[in-house]
Write a protein that holds these residues in place. Structure first.
Motif, PDB file in Angstrom:
ATOM      1  N   PHE A 192      40.344  32.991  33.694  1.00 36.48           N
ATOM      2  CA  PHE A 192      40.239  33.880  32.547  1.00 36.48           C
ATOM      3  C   PHE A 192      38.868  33.816  31.891  1.00 36.48           C
ATOM      4  CE2 PHE A 192      44.267  35.750  32.358  1.00 36.48           C
ATOM      5  CZ  PHE A 192      45.110  34.857  32.971  1.00 36.48           C
ATOM      6  N   ASP A 193      38.188  32.693  32.002  1.00 37.21           N
ATOM      7  CA  ASP A 193      36.862  32.596  31.405  1.00 37.21           C
ATOM      8  C   ASP A 193      35.756  32.937  32.395  1.00 37.21           C
ATOM      9  OD1 ASP A 193      37.247  30.391  32.988  1.00 37.21           O
ATOM     10  OD2 ASP A 193      36.603  28.930  31.501  1.00 37.21           O
ATOM     11  N   ASP A 194      36.114  33.345  33.598  1.00 36.42           N
ATOM     12  CA  ASP A 194      35.149  33.703  34.625  1.00 36.42           C
ATOM     13  C   ASP A 194      34.972  35.222  34.619  1.00 36.42           C
ATOM     14  OD1 ASP A 194      35.080  33.304  38.278  1.00 36.42           O
ATOM     15  OD2 ASP A 194      33.591  34.046  36.867  1.00 36.42           O
ATOM     16  N   PRO A 195      33.803  35.727  34.189  1.00 38.28           N
ATOM     17  CA  PRO A 195      33.632  37.167  34.077  1.00 38.28           C
ATOM     18  C   PRO A 195      33.483  37.892  35.403  1.00 38.28           C
ATOM     19  CG  PRO A 195      31.601  36.030  33.513  1.00 38.28           C
ATOM     20  CD  PRO A 195      32.633  34.979  33.770  1.00 38.28           C
ATOM     21  N   GLY A 196      33.255  37.197  36.485  1.00 41.00           N
ATOM     22  CA  GLY A 196      33.049  37.865  37.756  1.00 41.00           C
ATOM     23  C   GLY A 196      33.917  37.277  38.830  1.00 41.00           C
ATOM     24  N   GLY A 197      33.711  37.726  40.048  1.00 44.26           N
ATOM     25  CA  GLY A 197      34.440  37.171  41.176  1.00 44.26           C
ATOM     26  C   GLY A 197      35.632  38.012  41.563  1.00 44.26           C
ATOM     27  N   ASP A 198      36.257  37.602  42.653  1.00 46.01           N
ATOM     28  CA  ASP A 198      37.412  38.312  43.187  1.00 46.01           C
ATOM     29  C   ASP A 198      38.665  37.792  42.503  1.00 46.01           C
ATOM     30  OD1 ASP A 198      39.225  39.681  44.689  1.00 46.01           O
ATOM     31  OD2 ASP A 198      38.898  38.535  46.525  1.00 46.01           O
ATOM     32  N   ALA A 199      39.423  38.691  41.887  1.00 46.49           N
ATOM     33  CA  ALA A 199      40.617  38.293  41.144  1.00 46.49           C
ATOM     34  C   ALA A 199      41.888  38.439  41.971  1.00 46.49           C
ATOM     35  CB  ALA A 199      40.724  39.128  39.875  1.00 46.49           C
ATOM     36  N   THR A 200      41.774  38.731  43.242  1.00 48.28           N
ATOM     37  CA  THR A 200      42.968  38.923  44.055  1.00 48.28           C
ATOM     38  C   THR A 200      43.395  37.621  44.711  1.00 48.28           C
ATOM     39  OG1 THR A 200      41.699  39.573  46.000  1.00 48.28           O
ATOM     40  CG2 THR A 200      42.404  41.331  44.511  1.00 48.28           C
ATOM     41  N   GLU A 201      44.683  37.547  44.973  1.00 47.76           N
ATOM     42  CA  GLU A 201      45.256  36.391  45.652  1.00 47.76           C
ATOM     43  C   GLU A 201      46.497  36.844  46.402  1.00 47.76           C
ATOM     44  OE1 GLU A 201      47.280  33.535  42.978  1.00 47.76           O
ATOM     45  OE2 GLU A 201      46.396  34.779  41.415  1.00 47.76           O
ATOM     46  N   PRO A 202      46.971  36.037  47.334  1.00 42.38           N
ATOM     47  CA  PRO A 202      48.138  36.437  48.125  1.00 42.38           C
ATOM     48  C   PRO A 202      49.378  36.627  47.254  1.00 42.38           C
ATOM     49  CG  PRO A 202      46.994  34.611  49.171  1.00 42.38           C
ATOM     50  CD  PRO A 202      46.396  34.781  47.807  1.00 42.38           C
ATOM     51  N   LEU A 203      50.031  37.770  47.404  1.00 44.95           N
ATOM     52  CA  LEU A 203      51.230  38.085  46.642  1.00 44.95           C
ATOM     53  C   LEU A 203      52.338  37.071  46.914  1.00 44.95           C
ATOM     54  CD1 LEU A 203      52.816  39.896  44.740  1.00 44.95           C
ATOM     55  CD2 LEU A 203      53.314  41.395  46.686  1.00 44.95           C
ATOM     56  N   ARG A 204      52.437  36.590  48.137  1.00 45.51           N
ATOM     57  CA  ARG A 204      53.500  35.633  48.456  1.00 45.51           C
ATOM     58  C   ARG A 204      53.339  34.343  47.648  1.00 45.51           C
ATOM     59  NH1 ARG A 204      52.742  34.419  54.714  1.00 45.51           N
ATOM     60  NH2 ARG A 204      54.887  33.820  54.390  1.00 45.51           N
ATOM     61  N   GLU A 205      52.102  33.945  47.367  1.00 46.99           N
ATOM     62  CA  GLU A 205      51.880  32.748  46.553  1.00 46.99           C
ATOM     63  C   GLU A 205      52.233  32.999  45.093  1.00 46.99           C
ATOM     64  OE1 GLU A 205      47.949  31.200  47.183  1.00 46.99           O
ATOM     65  OE2 GLU A 205      48.204  31.221  49.360  1.00 46.99           O
ATOM     66  N   VAL A 206      51.921  34.193  44.604  1.00 47.97           N
ATOM     67  CA  VAL A 206      52.278  34.562  43.236  1.00 47.97           C
ATOM     68  C   VAL A 206      53.796  34.552  43.084  1.00 47.97           C
ATOM     69  CG1 VAL A 206      52.210  36.421  41.524  1.00 47.97           C
ATOM     70  CG2 VAL A 206      50.173  35.922  42.900  1.00 47.97           C
ATOM     71  N   MET A 207      54.485  35.134  44.047  1.00 42.34           N
ATOM     72  CA  MET A 207      55.944  35.186  43.983  1.00 42.34           C
ATOM     73  C   MET A 207      56.550  33.787  44.042  1.00 42.34           C
ATOM     74  SD  MET A 207      56.634  38.653  46.134  1.00 42.34           S
ATOM     75  CE  MET A 207      58.381  38.768  45.778  1.00 42.34           C
ATOM     76  N   ALA A 208      55.946  32.899  44.800  1.00 39.48           N
ATOM     77  CA  ALA A 208      56.440  31.515  44.865  1.00 39.48           C
ATOM     78  C   ALA A 208      56.281  30.827  43.507  1.00 39.48           C
ATOM     79  CB  ALA A 208      55.696  30.743  45.948  1.00 39.48           C
ATOM     80  N   ARG A 209      55.181  31.088  42.820  1.00 40.36           N
ATOM     81  CA  ARG A 209      54.985  30.490  41.496  1.00 40.36           C
ATOM     82  C   ARG A 209      55.972  31.068  40.481  1.00 40.36           C
ATOM     83  NH1 ARG A 209      49.537  31.230  43.058  1.00 40.36           N
ATOM     84  NH2 ARG A 209      49.228  32.885  41.532  1.00 40.36           N
ATOM     85  N   ILE A 210      56.250  32.361  40.570  1.00 39.37           N
ATOM     86  CA  ILE A 210      57.237  32.975  39.674  1.00 39.37           C
ATOM     87  C   ILE A 210      58.614  32.372  39.949  1.00 39.37           C
ATOM     88  CG2 ILE A 210      58.424  35.106  39.044  1.00 39.37           C
ATOM     89  CD1 ILE A 210      55.774  36.574  39.792  1.00 39.37           C
ATOM     90  N   SER A 211      58.950  32.205  41.205  1.00 39.43           N
ATOM     91  CA  SER A 211      60.220  31.597  41.582  1.00 39.43           C
ATOM     92  C   SER A 211      60.333  30.188  41.009  1.00 39.43           C
ATOM     93  CB  SER A 211      60.344  31.565  43.106  1.00 39.43           C
ATOM     94  OG  SER A 211      61.516  30.906  43.484  1.00 39.43           O
ATOM     95  N   SER A 212      59.260  29.443  41.080  1.00 40.34           N
ATOM     96  CA  SER A 212      59.245  28.086  40.529  1.00 40.34           C
ATOM     97  C   SER A 212      59.490  28.113  39.023  1.00 40.34           C
ATOM     98  CB  SER A 212      57.907  27.428  40.851  1.00 40.34           C
ATOM     99  OG  SER A 212      57.836  26.151  40.291  1.00 40.34           O
ATOM    100  N   GLU A 213      58.903  29.071  38.332  1.00 41.49           N
ATOM    101  CA  GLU A 213      59.129  29.208  36.893  1.00 41.49           C
ATOM    102  C   GLU A 213      60.586  29.532  36.594  1.00 41.49           C
ATOM    103  OE1 GLU A 213      57.205  28.789  33.953  1.00 41.49           O
ATOM    104  OE2 GLU A 213      56.040  27.702  35.453  1.00 41.49           O
ATOM    105  N   LEU A 214      61.190  30.389  37.410  1.00 39.45           N
ATOM    106  CA  LEU A 214      62.601  30.731  37.201  1.00 39.45           C
ATOM    107  C   LEU A 214      63.500  29.511  37.405  1.00 39.45           C
ATOM    108  CD1 LEU A 214      62.757  34.253  38.847  1.00 39.45           C
ATOM    109  CD2 LEU A 214      63.149  33.708  36.438  1.00 39.45           C
ATOM    110  N   ILE A 215      63.190  28.695  38.374  1.00 42.02           N
ATOM    111  CA  ILE A 215      63.961  27.463  38.597  1.00 42.02           C
ATOM    112  C   ILE A 215      63.810  26.544  37.391  1.00 42.02           C
ATOM    113  CG2 ILE A 215      64.068  25.350  39.988  1.00 42.02           C
ATOM    114  CD1 ILE A 215      63.368  27.189  42.420  1.00 42.02           C
ATOM    115  N   ASP A 216      62.612  26.484  36.846  1.00 39.04           N
ATOM    116  CA  ASP A 216      62.358  25.692  35.656  1.00 39.04           C
ATOM    117  C   ASP A 216      63.192  26.204  34.477  1.00 39.04           C
ATOM    118  OD1 ASP A 216      60.952  23.625  34.251  1.00 39.04           O
ATOM    119  OD2 ASP A 216      59.643  25.164  33.390  1.00 39.04           O
ATOM    120  N   VAL A 217      63.273  27.513  34.314  1.00 41.60           N
ATOM    121  CA  VAL A 217      64.088  28.106  33.253  1.00 41.60           C
ATOM    122  C   VAL A 217      65.558  27.722  33.446  1.00 41.60           C
ATOM    123  CG1 VAL A 217      64.960  30.286  32.314  1.00 41.60           C
ATOM    124  CG2 VAL A 217      62.517  30.020  32.772  1.00 41.60           C
TER     125      VAL A 217
END
Length: 130
Positions: free
Chosen positions: A5-30
């Motif tokens: 968030f404090d990096d004004p440049g660079g590539d902001a994309t990442e693998p969707l499967r990794e994002v979904m895994a992190r969301i899943s982990s958050e749901l398990i935490d909930v």
């Protein structure tokens, strides 16, 4: 590479499967946080309270919330496993919608923190105003 968030440049994309895994982990935490409510509603209560229909509805609602949360986590994991690793997404805008800073950090790539359910358990007795 994930943009910080404090990096004004660079590539902001990442693998969707990794994002979904992190969301899943958050749901398990909930789900774990919700599960910890159940003993609070039954410990030290009178048998009349435990036998009341209103109490049973609350307990069933908590159980349903846990099951649904686990189900959504499993669903996201299942979808993520079937995505191509090169399917990229920029989550910067979505992250900016999240107001809980600890959740935002856990959803960012390359940042690994313990789930909040574990952190809250260890911090038992501490008080944090928000």
């Amino acid at each position: 590479m994930t943009q910080k968030f404090d990096d004004p440049g660079g590539d902001a994309t990442e693998p969707l499967r990794e994002v979904m895994a992190r969301i899943s982990s958050e749901l398990i935490d909930v789900a774990q946080l919700i599960e910890r409510l159940e003993p609070l509603l039954s410990n030290g209560r009178s048998t009349e309270f435990l036998a009341s229909p209103d109490h049973m509805r609350v307990m069933q609602g908590i159980d349903l919330a846990v099951q649904k949360t686990h189900g959504l986590a499993d669903f996201l994991n299942g979808l993520g496993e079937r995505l191509e690793p090169d399917h990229l997404i920029d989550i910067t805008t979505a992250l900016n919608l999240i107001t809980l800073e600890d959740m935002k950090r856990r959803l960012m790539a390359s940042i690994h923190e313990e789930p909040s359910a574990e952190a809250y358990q260890k911090a038992s007795g501490d008080l944090e105003f928000f």
